[in-house]
Every structure is written in structure tokens, then in C-alpha cells.
Enzyme design. Structure first.
Site, PDB file in Angstrom:
ATOM      1  CB  SER A 140      -0.868   0.022   1.256  1.00  0.00           C
ATOM      2  OG  SER A 140      -1.480   1.291   1.399  1.00  0.00           O
ATOM      3  CE1 TYR A 155      -4.021  -2.159   5.107  1.00  0.00           C
ATOM      4  CE2 TYR A 155      -3.241   0.043   4.572  1.00  0.00           C
ATOM      5  CZ  TYR A 155      -3.792  -1.161   4.177  1.00  0.00           C
ATOM      6  OH  TYR A 155      -4.108  -1.375   2.844  1.00  0.00           O
ATOM      7  CE  LYS A 159      -1.891  -4.102   2.914  1.00  0.00           C
ATOM      8  NZ  LYS A 159      -2.128  -5.398   2.237  1.00  0.00           N
TER       9      LYS A 159
HETATM   10  N1  LIG Z   1      -8.716  -0.153  -1.328  1.00  0.00           N
HETATM   11  C1  LIG Z   1      -7.613   0.555  -1.145  1.00  0.00           C
HETATM   12  O1  LIG Z   1      -7.613   1.773  -1.163  1.00  0.00           O
HETATM   13  C2  LIG Z   1      -6.300  -0.144  -0.935  1.00  0.00           C
HETATM   14  C3  LIG Z   1      -5.130   0.614  -0.966  1.00  0.00           C
HETATM   15  C4  LIG Z   1      -3.906   0.006  -0.769  1.00  0.00           C
HETATM   16  C5  LIG Z   1      -3.852  -1.362  -0.556  1.00  0.00           C
HETATM   17  N2  LIG Z   1      -5.009  -2.089  -0.509  1.00  0.00           N
HETATM   18  C6  LIG Z   1      -4.883  -3.537  -0.271  1.00  0.00           C
HETATM   19  O2  LIG Z   1      -5.473  -4.246  -1.332  1.00  0.00           O
HETATM   20  C7  LIG Z   1      -5.969  -5.492  -0.847  1.00  0.00           C
HETATM   21  C8  LIG Z   1      -7.440  -5.646  -1.256  1.00  0.00           C
HETATM   22  O3  LIG Z   1      -8.191  -4.622  -0.650  1.00  0.00           O
HETATM   23  P1  LIG Z   1      -9.657  -4.221  -1.091  1.00  0.00           P
HETATM   24  O4  LIG Z   1      -9.729  -2.755  -1.000  1.00  0.00           O
HETATM   25  O5  LIG Z   1     -10.033  -4.914  -2.349  1.00  0.00           O
HETATM   26  O6  LIG Z   1     -10.455  -4.795   0.166  1.00  0.00           O
HETATM   27  P2  LIG Z   1     -11.823  -5.617   0.309  1.00  0.00           P
HETATM   28  O7  LIG Z   1     -12.207  -5.467   1.741  1.00  0.00           O
HETATM   29  O8  LIG Z   1     -12.789  -5.247  -0.769  1.00  0.00           O
HETATM   30  O9  LIG Z   1     -11.347  -7.104   0.040  1.00  0.00           O
HETATM   31  C9  LIG Z   1     -10.506  -7.805   0.936  1.00  0.00           C
HETATM   32  C10 LIG Z   1     -10.848  -9.282   0.831  1.00  0.00           C
HETATM   33  O10 LIG Z   1      -9.969  -9.999   1.688  1.00  0.00           O
HETATM   34  C11 LIG Z   1     -10.724 -10.992   2.366  1.00  0.00           C
HETATM   35  N3  LIG Z   1     -10.043 -11.359   3.603  1.00  0.00           N
HETATM   36  C12 LIG Z   1      -9.915 -10.610   4.741  1.00  0.00           C
HETATM   37  N4  LIG Z   1      -9.240 -11.311   5.669  1.00  0.00           N
HETATM   38  C13 LIG Z   1      -8.936 -12.510   5.101  1.00  0.00           C
HETATM   39  C14 LIG Z   1      -8.247 -13.661   5.566  1.00  0.00           C
HETATM   40  N5  LIG Z   1      -7.747 -13.709   6.822  1.00  0.00           N
HETATM   41  N6  LIG Z   1      -8.106 -14.715   4.749  1.00  0.00           N
HETATM   42  C15 LIG Z   1      -8.627 -14.682   3.493  1.00  0.00           C
HETATM   43  N7  LIG Z   1      -9.286 -13.626   2.993  1.00  0.00           N
HETATM   44  C16 LIG Z   1      -9.432 -12.555   3.791  1.00  0.00           C
HETATM   45  C17 LIG Z   1     -12.068 -10.331   2.616  1.00  0.00           C
HETATM   46  O11 LIG Z   1     -13.077 -11.292   2.902  1.00  0.00           O
HETATM   47  C18 LIG Z   1     -12.284  -9.599   1.303  1.00  0.00           C
HETATM   48  O12 LIG Z   1     -12.910 -10.423   0.334  1.00  0.00           O
HETATM   49  C19 LIG Z   1      -5.758  -5.464   0.669  1.00  0.00           C
HETATM   50  O13 LIG Z   1      -4.567  -6.144   0.977  1.00  0.00           O
HETATM   51  C20 LIG Z   1      -5.623  -3.989   0.969  1.00  0.00           C
HETATM   52  O14 LIG Z   1      -4.901  -3.757   2.147  1.00  0.00           O
HETATM   53  C21 LIG Z   1      -6.230  -1.511  -0.706  1.00  0.00           C
END
Ligand SMILES: NC(=O)c1ccc[n+]([C@@H]2O[C@H](COP(=O)([O-])OP(=O)(O)OC[C@H]3O[C@@H](n4cnc5c(N)ncnc54)[C@H](O)[C@@H]3O)[C@@H](O)[C@H]2O)c1
Length: 249
Positions: A140, A155, A159
Site C-alpha cells: 500500500s 496497517y 504493508k
Molecule cells: N482499497 C484501497 O484503497 C487499498 C489501498 C492500498 C492497498 N489495498 C490492499 O489491497 C488489498 C485488497 O483490498 P480491497 O480494497 O479490495 O479490500 P476488500 O475489503 O474489498 O477485500 C478484501 C478481501 O480480503 C478478504 N479477507 C480478509 N481477511 C482474510 C483472511 N484472513 N483470509 C482470506 N481472505 C481474507 C475479505 O473477505 C475480502 O474479500 C488489501 O490487501 C488492501 O490492504 C487496498
């Protein structure tokens, strides 16, 4: 097609508006057989069905080593190979430093960091044997700029840990032709913030993004496709920023 007949595992790919689901759909369109791994079995199965024929949905908590081992064993039994792993599962919490309790720390670090390690450990022996594989790890921008968007310092630490882990694995696994790269998304419109990002804050964030918009899950999925495919055959240990210019360094 960039991933014809490749077998790709994507963790956290059940969430309908999430980065994992967009990545799964993108990989499937490029010919991959996709394995959706998520916490809930029915949700993972439904996500796999939504991709079309020949995909698999499995339940596993990436932080639980026996569950990870069982899920990966099923993938190997089913397809006989694993070409790509996207370590995408992650959770966040908008906590300040002094409010982070031990349980919060464990939850956030366990999913992103322990989960990335354990999933990678589960697929590496087969990738080594194949002398081929691509592992993509979801970091991230908050690891690079010191948080400040939504997630708390724990967090950011998780990351940043992912970046270090991915780079060290890249160095170790290069001789086996297994590539390991990271993506550092900026603010992407998914459900991870649970609707907690209010409009005022959103405008302030937009002011700091040269491309003038928040990211879409597809923006990150496209980067994951590049890193998963042979288009990036000579890249390992890199961090690909997908942030609209929010952080230029
Ligand atoms: N959305 C953002 O702005 C953003 C920015 C930087 C990084 N990220 C990273 O991208 C990735 C996806 O994020 P997103 O925004 O699509 O989130 P989201 O909440 O839409 O999806 C996350 C998914 O991970 C699953 N999950 C959570 N804990 C779990 C576990 N212990 N085992 C298996 N599955 C698990 C959830 O059920 C969900 O389906 C994450 O790692 C997040 O930290 C997101």
C-alpha cells in the site's frame, strides 16, 4: 491472451467490489484458471462461478497455516500446477498509535504479513519444482508515505513488512525462476474502508492526486496482470505504484 492455461491463486477475491475480484476477472479474461481463496466458502465459490467455467472457489483464512496448506493442496490436486499467486487478502483499521490494542495489531499483521508469508510458503515448493512462477504481493502507498489515508500505523507497518518480505523472497527465489513483486495501490474505491471515508476528506485527498481521481479496482488488476504475466519476465523485487501520482518518489 496473457495467461492462457496458467493457474492463478488470488486471496481475498470474494469481495464483489474488491481489488481481488477485479484481478480474478481480469486473469480469467486472459485465459487463466483462477482459484479464489477467501474466508467464506460460499462467497468464494460464488465468486469463482461468476468468472465462468473451470475456476475454483475455496475457503481459507490466510492467517491460519493448516487452512492454507489444505487449500493449496486442493489446488494442486485439482490442477497439478500453480503459476501465479496474488497475495491480496488484507484488512485495515483507522486507529491512532495509542489506540492500537494487541488484538488489533495481531489481526491486521496476521492477514497481510503472516498471510503473505504462509501462502507463499505453501506454493513455493511447487513453483521451484516447475522452475517458474510469479508471486504478486499487495502492499500500500501507506507503507511508503507513512499512512495518513485510512489505515493506522499498524496497517502501514504490515504493508511495509510485505514489501520487505517480497523483496527478500525475490532475491532468494530468483535462481529458481520464481519472481516476486509488489503493488502499492493508492486510494482505491472498494469496500475496505467500510464507507467510513467521508466526502470532505475525500476532496482533500483528491487535491493531492495529480491524475485527479481515486483509483478503481481495475487499475490495480491491470498492474497485477502485468506482474503475473510474461510481460514482466525480467522484473523481480520491484514495487509498482498504482496511485495516480499521489506519491512520486
Ligand atoms: N482499497 C484501497 O484503497 C487499498 C489501498 C492500498 C492497498 N489495498 C490492499 O489491497 C488489498 C485488497 O483490498 P480491497 O480494497 O479490495 O479490500 P476488500 O475489503 O474489498 O477485500 C478484501 C478481501 O480480503 C478478504 N479477507 C480478509 N481477511 C482474510 C483472511 N484472513 N483470509 C482470506 N481472505 C481474507 C475479505 O473477505 C475480502 O474479500 C488489501 O490487501 C488492501 O490492504 C487496498
Amino acid at each position: 491472451m496473457l495467461l492462457q492455461d496458467k493457474v492463478a491463486i488470488i486471496t481475498g477475491a470474494a469481495s464483489a467490489r474488491g481489488i481481488g475480484r477485479a484481478t480474478a476477472a481480469t486473469f480469467a479474461r486472459q485465459g487463466a484458471r483462477v482459484v479464489v481463496i477467501d474466508l467464506d466458502e460460499a462467497a468464494a465459490r460464488d465468486a469463482a462461478i461468476s468468472l465462468g467455467e473451470g475456476h475454483l472457489g475455496l475457503a481459507a483464512n490466510v492467517a491460519d497455516e493448516p487452512e492454507v496448506a489444505r487449500a493449496v493442496a486442493r489446488v494442486i490436486e485439482h490442477y497439478g500446477r500453480i503459476d501465479v499467486l496474488v497475495n491480496n487478502a488484507g484488512i485495515t483499521q483507522p486507529l491512532k498509535t495509542l489506540d492500537i490494542r494487541p488484538g488489533d495489531y495481531d489481526r491486521v499483521l496476521d492477514v497481510s504479513l503472516r498471510g503473505t508469508l504462509q501462502m507463499s510458503q505453501a506454493v513455493i515448493p511447487l513453483m521451484r519444482q516447475q522452475q517458474a512462477g510469479s508471486i504478486v504481493c499487495m502492499s500500500s502507498v501507506s507503507a511508503q508515505r507513512g499512512g495518513g489515508i485510512f489505515g493506522g500505523p499498524h496497517y502501514s507497518a504490515a504493508k511495509a513488512g510485505v514489501l520487505g518480505l517480497a523483496r527478500a523472497m525475490a532475491r532468494e527465489l530468483g535462481p529458481d525462476k520464481v519472481r516476486v513483486n509488489s503493488i502499492a495501490p493508492g486510494l482505491i474505491q472498494t469496500d475496505i474502508t467500510g464507507g467510513l471515508l467521508q466526502d470532505e476528506r475525500r476532496h482533500a485527498i483528491l487535491d493531492g492526486i495529480p491524475l485527479g481521481r481515486l483509483g478503481e479496482a481495475q487499475d490495480v488488476a491491470n498492474a497485477a496482470l502485468f506482474l503475473a504475466s510474461d510481460l514482466s519476465a525480467y522484473l523481480t523485487g520491484i514495487t509498482l505504484d498504482v496511485n495516480g501520482g499521489m506519491l512520486i518518489h
